[in-house]
Design a protein around this motif. Structure first.
Motif, PDB file in Angstrom:
ATOM      1  N   PRO A  41       0.842  -1.203   0.000  1.00  0.00           N
ATOM      2  CA  PRO A  41       0.000   0.000   0.000  1.00  0.00           C
ATOM      3  C   PRO A  41       0.874   1.249   0.000  1.00  0.00           C
ATOM      4  O   PRO A  41       2.020   1.226   0.472  1.00  0.00           O
ATOM      5  CB  PRO A  41      -0.782  -0.127   1.315  1.00  0.00           C
ATOM      6  N   ARG A 221      -4.727  -1.094  -5.554  1.00  0.00           N
ATOM      7  CA  ARG A 221      -3.761  -0.631  -4.556  1.00  0.00           C
ATOM      8  C   ARG A 221      -4.445   0.359  -3.619  1.00  0.00           C
ATOM      9  O   ARG A 221      -5.300   1.134  -4.037  1.00  0.00           O
ATOM     10  CB  ARG A 221      -2.571   0.040  -5.241  1.00  0.00           C
ATOM     11  N   MET A 222      -4.080   0.326  -2.340  1.00  0.00           N
ATOM     12  CA  MET A 222      -4.628   1.252  -1.359  1.00  0.00           C
ATOM     13  C   MET A 222      -3.651   2.414  -1.141  1.00  0.00           C
ATOM     14  O   MET A 222      -2.436   2.199  -1.039  1.00  0.00           O
ATOM     15  CB  MET A 222      -4.903   0.546  -0.035  1.00  0.00           C
ATOM     16  N   TYR A 223      -4.195   3.609  -1.065  1.00  0.00           N
ATOM     17  CA  TYR A 223      -3.403   4.824  -0.870  1.00  0.00           C
ATOM     18  C   TYR A 223      -3.876   5.491   0.424  1.00  0.00           C
ATOM     19  O   TYR A 223      -5.026   5.907   0.524  1.00  0.00           O
ATOM     20  CB  TYR A 223      -3.582   5.787  -2.047  1.00  0.00           C
TER      21      TYR A 223
END
Length: 285
Positions: A41, A221-223
């Motif tokens: 992440p 994807r994690m932001y």
């Protein structure tokens, strides 16, 4: 708002089955770093976290729910403190295994008196002002905050002098795609069902899909970004009620800016779909 006293020891004194789950989660916690590193992440703003752990995290809910796991994980990994999430009453009072897991994870029902007691003991607290109604997103509502009438977090932070850290997550509203807007025929029907069986129409569920026509989550994807601390100390000569509204406004503005910035960052990130071929060019803090 109630000022009823809460015994924090009683709140955290869980039955044996919950304590057993806590031990399991603790063991997993110790070995989860390599797994998260593989997921990679985007984590930013960790240097904004006060090292004493005395702060209120204010975040946005997403359909994927990754924020509820990734925020506490990132805080623990950075400064070594455990985060206490405040759960929406509807979720915090769940029975059976879901309720036990929430309790084992450190979550408590998001009542004002409980939040005050946690802060009196200098705990790190996490709140999502939108509550459960911010999780289901109809088409066009992705990454929007639904805080209408929700200023309790600001009031308690001002009362206790707790600094606020806005924390935004992008990616969670894209693991599922909503197919219909809220004002569609399905949206109106779903709101009617929610009102009829749950007593509130803001928990309506949109039509969604994940990969293809299935409900398998899309790889995203994690932001995650932690913003600059917001001082909640009331300035001299300012009415407390007005200051509470100002703290809420500043927090919401800061969080919306974080989400806008992360969305812009993600647009140019070739790794946003978690393609291993693009890892070498992935966006980094």
């Amino acid at each position: 708002m109630s000022s009823r006293k809460v015994d924090l020891v009683a709140v955290m004194d869980h039955p044996p089955r919950v304590r057993a789950l806590q031990r399991v989660l603790g063991a997993v916690d110790d070995d989860i770093d390599p797994v998260v590193d593989l997921w990679r992440p985007y984590l930013d703003g960790l240097d904004n976290l006060p090292p004493d752990g005395r702060f209120l995290l204010v975040g946005n809910h997403t359909q994927g729910g990754a924020e509820a796991l990734l925020i506490p994980y990132a805080v623990r990994r950075e400064i070594g403190v455990r985060v206490r999430p405040l759960a929406d009453r509807q979720f915090g009072q769940m029975r059976g295994l879901p309720g036990d897991l929430l309790a084992a994870f450190g979550g408590v029902v998001g009542a004002p008196e409980t939040a005050r007691e946690l802060m009196r003991h200098d705990e790190t607290v996490l709140v999502f002002p939108g509550g459960g109604r911010e999780i289901p997103k109809f088409k066009g509502e992705e990454y929007t905050l639904r805080w209408q009438g929700r200023s309790g977090f600001a009031r308690i932070a001002v009362e206790t002098g707790y600094p606020i850290i806005p924390v935004g997550l992008v990616g969670g509203d894209d693991v599922y795609r909503s197919l219909t807007p809220r004002d569609s025929a399905w949206g109106r029907f779903s709101q009617a069902l929610s009102s009829r069986f749950g007593g509130r129409d803001d928990m309506a569920i949109p039509l969604m899909r994940g990969i293809g026509p299935t409900l398998i989550p899309r790889p995203e994807r994690m932001y995650l970004r932690f913003g600059t601390p917001i001082d909640t100390s009331t300035p001299l000569g300012i009415d407390t009620t007005d200051w509470v509204e100002e703290v809420k406004r500043r927090t919401q503005t800061a969080l919306e800016q974080i989400l806008d910035d992360l969305l812009s960052l993600r647009e140019t990130d070739p790794y946003r779909g978690l393609s291993p071929l693009a890892w070498s060019r992935a966006a980094r803090p």
